[in-house]
Enzyme design. Sequence first.
Site, PDB file in Angstrom:
ATOM      1  N   LYS A 133     -81.762   7.438  28.096  1.00 57.51           N
ATOM      2  CA  LYS A 133     -80.996   8.399  28.892  1.00 57.51           C
ATOM      3  C   LYS A 133     -81.219   9.817  28.416  1.00 57.51           C
ATOM      4  CE  LYS A 133     -76.169   9.506  30.062  1.00 57.51           C
ATOM      5  NZ  LYS A 133     -76.283   9.629  31.520  1.00 57.51           N
ATOM      6  N   SER A 165     -64.207  21.418  26.208  1.00 59.51           N
ATOM      7  CA  SER A 165     -65.612  21.681  25.859  1.00 59.51           C
ATOM      8  C   SER A 165     -66.046  23.080  26.288  1.00 59.51           C
ATOM      9  CB  SER A 165     -66.521  20.619  26.475  1.00 59.51           C
ATOM     10  OG  SER A 165     -66.167  19.322  26.056  1.00 59.51           O
ATOM     11  N   ARG A 189     -67.211   7.358  36.900  1.00 51.14           N
ATOM     12  CA  ARG A 189     -66.815   8.627  36.274  1.00 51.14           C
ATOM     13  C   ARG A 189     -66.242   9.585  37.321  1.00 51.14           C
ATOM     14  NH1 ARG A 189     -71.358  10.459  32.049  1.00 51.14           N
ATOM     15  NH2 ARG A 189     -69.653  11.861  31.466  1.00 51.14           N
ATOM     16  N   ASP A 243     -68.919  15.485  22.199  1.00 48.90           N
ATOM     17  CA  ASP A 243     -70.073  14.588  22.246  1.00 48.90           C
ATOM     18  C   ASP A 243     -70.502  14.134  20.859  1.00 48.90           C
ATOM     19  OD1 ASP A 243     -70.358  14.315  24.948  1.00 48.90           O
ATOM     20  OD2 ASP A 243     -71.997  15.744  25.159  1.00 48.90           O
ATOM     21  N   SER A 290     -65.951  20.129  31.391  1.00 48.58           N
ATOM     22  CA  SER A 290     -66.370  21.509  31.639  1.00 48.58           C
ATOM     23  C   SER A 290     -67.465  21.585  32.694  1.00 48.58           C
ATOM     24  CB  SER A 290     -66.878  22.141  30.342  1.00 48.58           C
ATOM     25  OG  SER A 290     -68.034  21.464  29.864  1.00 48.58           O
ATOM     26  N   GLN A 291     -68.095  20.441  33.001  1.00 48.87           N
ATOM     27  CA  GLN A 291     -69.148  20.444  34.017  1.00 48.87           C
ATOM     28  C   GLN A 291     -68.613  20.849  35.390  1.00 48.87           C
ATOM     29  OE1 GLN A 291     -71.097  16.639  33.926  1.00 48.87           O
ATOM     30  NE2 GLN A 291     -71.954  16.972  31.888  1.00 48.87           N
ATOM     31  N   ARG A 298     -74.998   7.229  23.196  1.00 50.59           N
ATOM     32  CA  ARG A 298     -74.423   7.806  21.976  1.00 50.59           C
ATOM     33  C   ARG A 298     -73.858   6.722  21.045  1.00 50.59           C
ATOM     34  NH1 ARG A 298     -75.676  12.742  22.391  1.00 50.59           N
ATOM     35  NH2 ARG A 298     -75.438  13.923  24.337  1.00 50.59           N
ATOM     36  N   ARG A 328     -79.085  22.645  33.376  1.00 53.26           N
ATOM     37  CA  ARG A 328     -78.696  23.951  33.922  1.00 53.26           C
ATOM     38  C   ARG A 328     -79.929  24.747  34.346  1.00 53.26           C
ATOM     39  NH1 ARG A 328     -74.946  22.032  30.786  1.00 53.26           N
ATOM     40  NH2 ARG A 328     -72.775  22.757  30.832  1.00 53.26           N
ATOM     41  N   SER A 341     -78.299  19.409  28.137  1.00 49.14           N
ATOM     42  CA  SER A 341     -77.413  20.335  28.844  1.00 49.14           C
ATOM     43  C   SER A 341     -78.163  21.573  29.322  1.00 49.14           C
ATOM     44  CB  SER A 341     -76.265  20.754  27.925  1.00 49.14           C
ATOM     45  OG  SER A 341     -75.514  19.648  27.518  1.00 49.14           O
TER      46      SER A 341
END
Length: 430
Positions: free
Chosen positions: A396, A182, A109, A297, A156-157, A371, A15, A11
């Site tokens: 990933k 999130s 998605r 997550d 939240s992205q 995950r 950013r 994350s």
Amino acid sequence: MPAVDIPGSKSVTARALFLAAAADGVTTLRRPLRSDDTEGFAEGLTRLGYRVGRTPDAWQIDGRPQGPAVTEADVYCRDGATTARFLPTLAAAGRGTYRFDASPQMRRRPLLPLTRALRDLGVDLRHEEAEGHHPLTVRASGVEGGEVVLDAGQSSQYLTALLLLGPLTRKGLRIRVTDLVSAPYVEITIAMMRAFGVEVRREGTVYVVPPGGYRATTYDIEPDASTASYFFAAAAVTPGAEVTVRGLGTGALQGDLAFVDVLRRMGAEVSVDATGTRVRGTGELRGLTTTMRDISDTMPTLAAIAPFASGPVRIEDVGNTRVKECDRLEACAENLRRLGVEVATGPDWIEIRPGAHPVTPTEITSYGDHRMVMSFAVTGLRVPGISFDDPGCVRKTFPGFHEAFGELRGQLPGWPTTSRPYPPSRRKRA
């Protein structure tokens, strides 16, 4: 006491790549995560004309406050949600025609709340096939700015993308948020924007972002807290085991570090200081009910160790996990049932009821989700013989996961140093 070096945060790296590309000057990112997602983001920047220089321990990016250096580009976002959501937003601030596509998994998605907000801001953006999904084309002519309403209840992205865009607009942005999941990830964004010279102001549910651009800097990427959850969980399910993650402590940006608070409630010993975080397994793992909306997550990590709790484990307010790399609620439930564990699910919750049947080894179905594999690797500490249909999907976010986890496993009480992580006949290579 094993001390684990966790790769940089996905994350934070994503950013930082956006901020570096948008900043005035050359930014150095130290210890970035190198994985399929972040390499895909960097490759996307290169396709848009940004210079990205790589050394083993750092990346350097030549920022362009005016936007991409090319007027036409075709960008493939791979499986990366941050790539697929942030790069079209960055491109909108430039001038040109930019097409974005992604893997079949990422095409499924959702994007619509973000692309609807960009259209409301005057961006010429068109979805080529299913509305609200990749592929899409941005015909960019800069963004004026102003006020926009956003529903960030799925991810939240969406809000992060608009916050990052704000300083590149001519007037700045006022983002009125109707729902948000999130939230700690938004705090990461705001803190990082501050490091690049921009102060976001919050007025209730409105985020106010000034115009004026970013300034280049040197930025250290902290270890990934979501990835650290698997190593903390490994300690919690192993009596007498201790795991310390260095560089992820009291000053950490990432909300997912709060996963250790869940482990503490279940009976693990936890200590957090400025240098790192330590978790020790006590031999006790209690059931609990917990809300994981802000740290969703790590929901699969908790689900994967729940079969060893002394009572039911109920995880609530995680409906957004149904639109991740896979439907994580159902993926966890299905894999747990195949292990012999009793599970119930609802629209935004999962309840794991241990003890009704013995936990028996099986092949875990990954659904292409990193995950799933990393979480159920922890289950394998207590259930020898677990294997995976696609162990390589961890590339990933953590290409070296199996090696690192195998090394940790060899240091835990009761495990020989030569133990293999999975039955060799069942393990597939990526």
